[in-house]
Design an enzyme around this catalytic site. Structure first.
Site, PDB file in Angstrom:
ATOM      1  N   ASP A  26     -49.183 -64.799  83.929  1.00  0.00           N
ATOM      2  CA  ASP A  26     -48.639 -66.073  84.407  1.00  0.00           C
ATOM      3  C   ASP A  26     -48.548 -65.961  85.926  1.00  0.00           C
ATOM      4  O   ASP A  26     -47.527 -65.562  86.484  1.00  0.00           O
ATOM      5  CB  ASP A  26     -47.260 -66.289  83.772  1.00  0.00           C
ATOM      6  CG  ASP A  26     -46.693 -67.669  84.020  1.00  0.00           C
ATOM      7  OD1 ASP A  26     -47.281 -68.413  84.819  1.00  0.00           O
ATOM      8  OD2 ASP A  26     -45.653 -67.996  83.415  1.00  0.00           O
ATOM      9  N   ASP A  68     -50.464 -72.455  87.814  1.00  0.00           N
ATOM     10  CA  ASP A  68     -50.120 -73.867  87.607  1.00  0.00           C
ATOM     11  C   ASP A  68     -50.624 -74.684  88.791  1.00  0.00           C
ATOM     12  O   ASP A  68     -50.610 -74.227  89.934  1.00  0.00           O
ATOM     13  CB  ASP A  68     -48.602 -74.037  87.485  1.00  0.00           C
ATOM     14  CG  ASP A  68     -48.036 -73.344  86.253  1.00  0.00           C
ATOM     15  OD1 ASP A  68     -48.604 -73.528  85.164  1.00  0.00           O
ATOM     16  OD2 ASP A  68     -47.035 -72.621  86.383  1.00  0.00           O
ATOM     17  N   LYS A  83     -40.233 -83.066  83.604  1.00  0.00           N
ATOM     18  CA  LYS A  83     -39.919 -82.288  84.812  1.00  0.00           C
ATOM     19  C   LYS A  83     -39.476 -83.162  85.985  1.00  0.00           C
ATOM     20  O   LYS A  83     -39.482 -82.703  87.135  1.00  0.00           O
ATOM     21  CB  LYS A  83     -41.108 -81.402  85.223  1.00  0.00           C
ATOM     22  CG  LYS A  83     -41.374 -80.257  84.244  1.00  0.00           C
ATOM     23  CD  LYS A  83     -42.426 -79.286  84.748  1.00  0.00           C
ATOM     24  CE  LYS A  83     -42.577 -78.109  83.785  1.00  0.00           C
ATOM     25  NZ  LYS A  83     -43.606 -77.140  84.231  1.00  0.00           N
ATOM     26  N   ARG A  86     -36.866 -81.847  88.430  1.00  0.00           N
ATOM     27  CA  ARG A  86     -37.272 -80.929  89.495  1.00  0.00           C
ATOM     28  C   ARG A  86     -37.620 -81.694  90.774  1.00  0.00           C
ATOM     29  O   ARG A  86     -37.398 -81.201  91.879  1.00  0.00           O
ATOM     30  CB  ARG A  86     -38.456 -80.087  89.032  1.00  0.00           C
ATOM     31  CG  ARG A  86     -38.145 -79.261  87.793  1.00  0.00           C
ATOM     32  CD  ARG A  86     -39.247 -78.291  87.457  1.00  0.00           C
ATOM     33  NE  ARG A  86     -38.994 -77.597  86.198  1.00  0.00           N
ATOM     34  CZ  ARG A  86     -39.729 -76.603  85.731  1.00  0.00           C
ATOM     35  NH1 ARG A  86     -40.773 -76.181  86.424  1.00  0.00           N
ATOM     36  NH2 ARG A  86     -39.438 -76.027  84.568  1.00  0.00           N
ATOM     37  N   GLU A 128     -51.094 -76.717  82.642  1.00  0.00           N
ATOM     38  CA  GLU A 128     -50.160 -75.634  82.924  1.00  0.00           C
ATOM     39  C   GLU A 128     -50.671 -74.305  82.363  1.00  0.00           C
ATOM     40  O   GLU A 128     -51.431 -74.275  81.381  1.00  0.00           O
ATOM     41  CB  GLU A 128     -48.786 -75.980  82.350  1.00  0.00           C
ATOM     42  CG  GLU A 128     -48.169 -77.192  83.054  1.00  0.00           C
ATOM     43  CD  GLU A 128     -46.836 -77.609  82.457  1.00  0.00           C
ATOM     44  OE1 GLU A 128     -46.528 -77.186  81.332  1.00  0.00           O
ATOM     45  OE2 GLU A 128     -46.109 -78.377  83.128  1.00  0.00           O
ATOM     46  N   ASP A 131     -50.500 -73.562  78.544  1.00  0.00           N
ATOM     47  CA  ASP A 131     -51.524 -74.099  77.651  1.00  0.00           C
ATOM     48  C   ASP A 131     -52.821 -73.305  77.744  1.00  0.00           C
ATOM     49  O   ASP A 131     -53.483 -73.063  76.727  1.00  0.00           O
ATOM     50  CB  ASP A 131     -51.779 -75.571  77.975  1.00  0.00           C
ATOM     51  CG  ASP A 131     -50.533 -76.418  77.784  1.00  0.00           C
ATOM     52  OD1 ASP A 131     -49.999 -76.436  76.657  1.00  0.00           O
ATOM     53  OD2 ASP A 131     -50.077 -77.043  78.756  1.00  0.00           O
ATOM     54  N   ASP A 153     -41.261 -66.308  81.454  1.00  0.00           N
ATOM     55  CA  ASP A 153     -41.014 -67.575  80.757  1.00  0.00           C
ATOM     56  C   ASP A 153     -40.908 -67.357  79.252  1.00  0.00           C
ATOM     57  O   ASP A 153     -41.900 -67.052  78.589  1.00  0.00           O
ATOM     58  CB  ASP A 153     -42.147 -68.551  81.080  1.00  0.00           C
ATOM     59  CG  ASP A 153     -41.886 -69.956  80.567  1.00  0.00           C
ATOM     60  OD1 ASP A 153     -40.919 -70.140  79.802  1.00  0.00           O
ATOM     61  OD2 ASP A 153     -42.656 -70.867  80.926  1.00  0.00           O
ATOM     62  N   ASP A 155     -40.755 -69.463  76.996  1.00  0.00           N
ATOM     63  CA  ASP A 155     -41.584 -70.395  76.231  1.00  0.00           C
ATOM     64  C   ASP A 155     -42.859 -69.718  75.732  1.00  0.00           C
ATOM     65  O   ASP A 155     -43.415 -70.111  74.701  1.00  0.00           O
ATOM     66  CB  ASP A 155     -41.971 -71.606  77.085  1.00  0.00           C
ATOM     67  CG  ASP A 155     -40.786 -72.510  77.394  1.00  0.00           C
ATOM     68  OD1 ASP A 155     -39.713 -72.319  76.776  1.00  0.00           O
ATOM     69  OD2 ASP A 155     -40.923 -73.402  78.249  1.00  0.00           O
ATOM     70  N   ASP A 201     -35.462 -79.210  76.054  1.00  0.00           N
ATOM     71  CA  ASP A 201     -35.478 -78.221  77.137  1.00  0.00           C
ATOM     72  C   ASP A 201     -35.048 -78.926  78.420  1.00  0.00           C
ATOM     73  O   ASP A 201     -35.848 -79.594  79.076  1.00  0.00           O
ATOM     74  CB  ASP A 201     -36.884 -77.635  77.289  1.00  0.00           C
ATOM     75  CG  ASP A 201     -36.943 -76.501  78.298  1.00  0.00           C
ATOM     76  OD1 ASP A 201     -36.029 -76.403  79.149  1.00  0.00           O
ATOM     77  OD2 ASP A 201     -37.899 -75.706  78.249  1.00  0.00           O
ATOM     78  N   ASP A 204     -36.982 -78.622  81.667  1.00  0.00           N
ATOM     79  CA  ASP A 204     -38.187 -79.443  81.814  1.00  0.00           C
ATOM     80  C   ASP A 204     -37.894 -80.928  81.634  1.00  0.00           C
ATOM     81  O   ASP A 204     -38.813 -81.738  81.520  1.00  0.00           O
ATOM     82  CB  ASP A 204     -39.252 -79.010  80.803  1.00  0.00           C
ATOM     83  CG  ASP A 204     -39.870 -77.665  81.152  1.00  0.00           C
ATOM     84  OD1 ASP A 204     -39.765 -77.244  82.317  1.00  0.00           O
ATOM     85  OD2 ASP A 204     -40.462 -77.029  80.260  1.00  0.00           O
TER      86      ASP A 204
END
EC number: 3.1.11.-
Length: 291
Positions: A26, A68, A83, A86, A128, A131, A153, A155, A201, A204
């Site tokens: 990542d 990303d 998101k 953010r 992202e 994915d 992360d 996730d 979440d 997000d």
């Protein structure tokens, strides 16, 4: 007596040939490690060295670095405010914070450019890293003895199997399928995905069912099954407010499942920016696996 250069190269090549694993990094997430360490200097060389060290530690025959590049087009189609919280946070930054962020992202860009000279490195506008990682695992994960995900992360734990594990460089811990209850208060990945769909979440900006946290969510899943099973059984019996909220949340549950179920929807998430993009990414990953 010191080793000859030829002997050193021979041993390095033998060590590389013995590797049987796939490592997926990542990349943007790793970059923030340097920011959080208050690094105000270029870190490209240290960034690549860190990945090389991890690849050796995890016996990675193939290492793929992902970054990303903007918000997920796929998720924005299903949740326009995805998101969005953010954006509000970034708008409140001081001028000094803005300058530091700009500097960091320039350094991160340099790190990715250097990384490309050593490892296959991918960034796709509107897709992202989560994915891309899920799709890579689906596409070529079976060709390796084990797949290691390098990310902080949680996730990414929706991708865990007996052959897929995660390492977090902040906690310095490894996360395995057998540890799901310890880390996520669920028994398996299917339950984890269902719990995320129910709870949402907030990080997000994905709203969940009001009044249901991890403990209640786990108990509901244990009793009624995964989120699709729960939807099939709505309305559930009970006069509690959180049950009433759940009974009124069929559309939210479907939407959240699409947003959080990486293994199922990763292909759609990449194709959302163009079938040609998905086709090229598929071709590139298959070619990497053949090397």
């Amino acid at each position: 007596m010191s080793k000859s250069w030829g002997k050193f190269i021979e041993e390095e090549e033998a060590e590389m040939a013995s590797r049987r694993n796939l490592m997926i990094v990542d990349g943007t997430n790793l970059g923030f490690r340097f920011k959080h360490n208050n690094s105000k200097k270029p870190f490209a060389s240290s960034y690549v060295s860190t990945i090389q060290s991890l690849a050796k530690s995890y016996s990675a025959r193939t290492t793929i670095v992902l970054g990303d590049k903007g918000k997920s087009v796929f998720r924005l189609e299903h949740l326009p405010e995805y998101k969005g919280n953010r954006d509000e946070k970034y708008a409140q930054r001081t001028e000094e914070e803005k300058a530091l962020d700009e500097q960091f992202f320039e350094y991160l860009k340099d790190a990715f450019e250097l990384c490309k000279t050593t490892f296959p490195t991918f960034t796709i506008r509107g897709v992202e890293a989560d994915d891309m990682a899920a799709y890579i695992v689906k596409l070529i994960g079976h060709l390796y003895d084990h797949v290691w995900l390098i990310s902080t992360d949680g996730d990414w734990d929706t991708l865990l199997t007996d052959k897929v594990s995660r390492f977090s460089f902040t906690t310095r811990r490894e996360y395995h399928l057998r540890d799901m209850y310890e880390h996520h208060n669920v028994d398996d990945v299917e339950q984890f995905i269902s719990l995320k769909a129910i709870m949402g979440d907030l990080g997000d900006n994905i709203r969940g069912v009001e009044g249901i946290g991890a403990k209640r969510g786990y108990n509901i899943i244990r009793e009624f099954g995964n989120v699709l099973d729960i939807i099939d059984q709505l309305p559930l019996p009970g006069k509690q407010k959180y049950i009433q909220n759940l009974n009124a949340s069929e559309e939210l549950l479907f939407r959240n499942l699409i947003l959080v179920d990486l293994p199922t929807y990763c292909v759609d998430a990449i194709a959302a920016v163009g079938q040609d993009v998905l086709d090229k990414f598929t071709k590139d990953i298959l070619e990497i696996a053949e090397q």
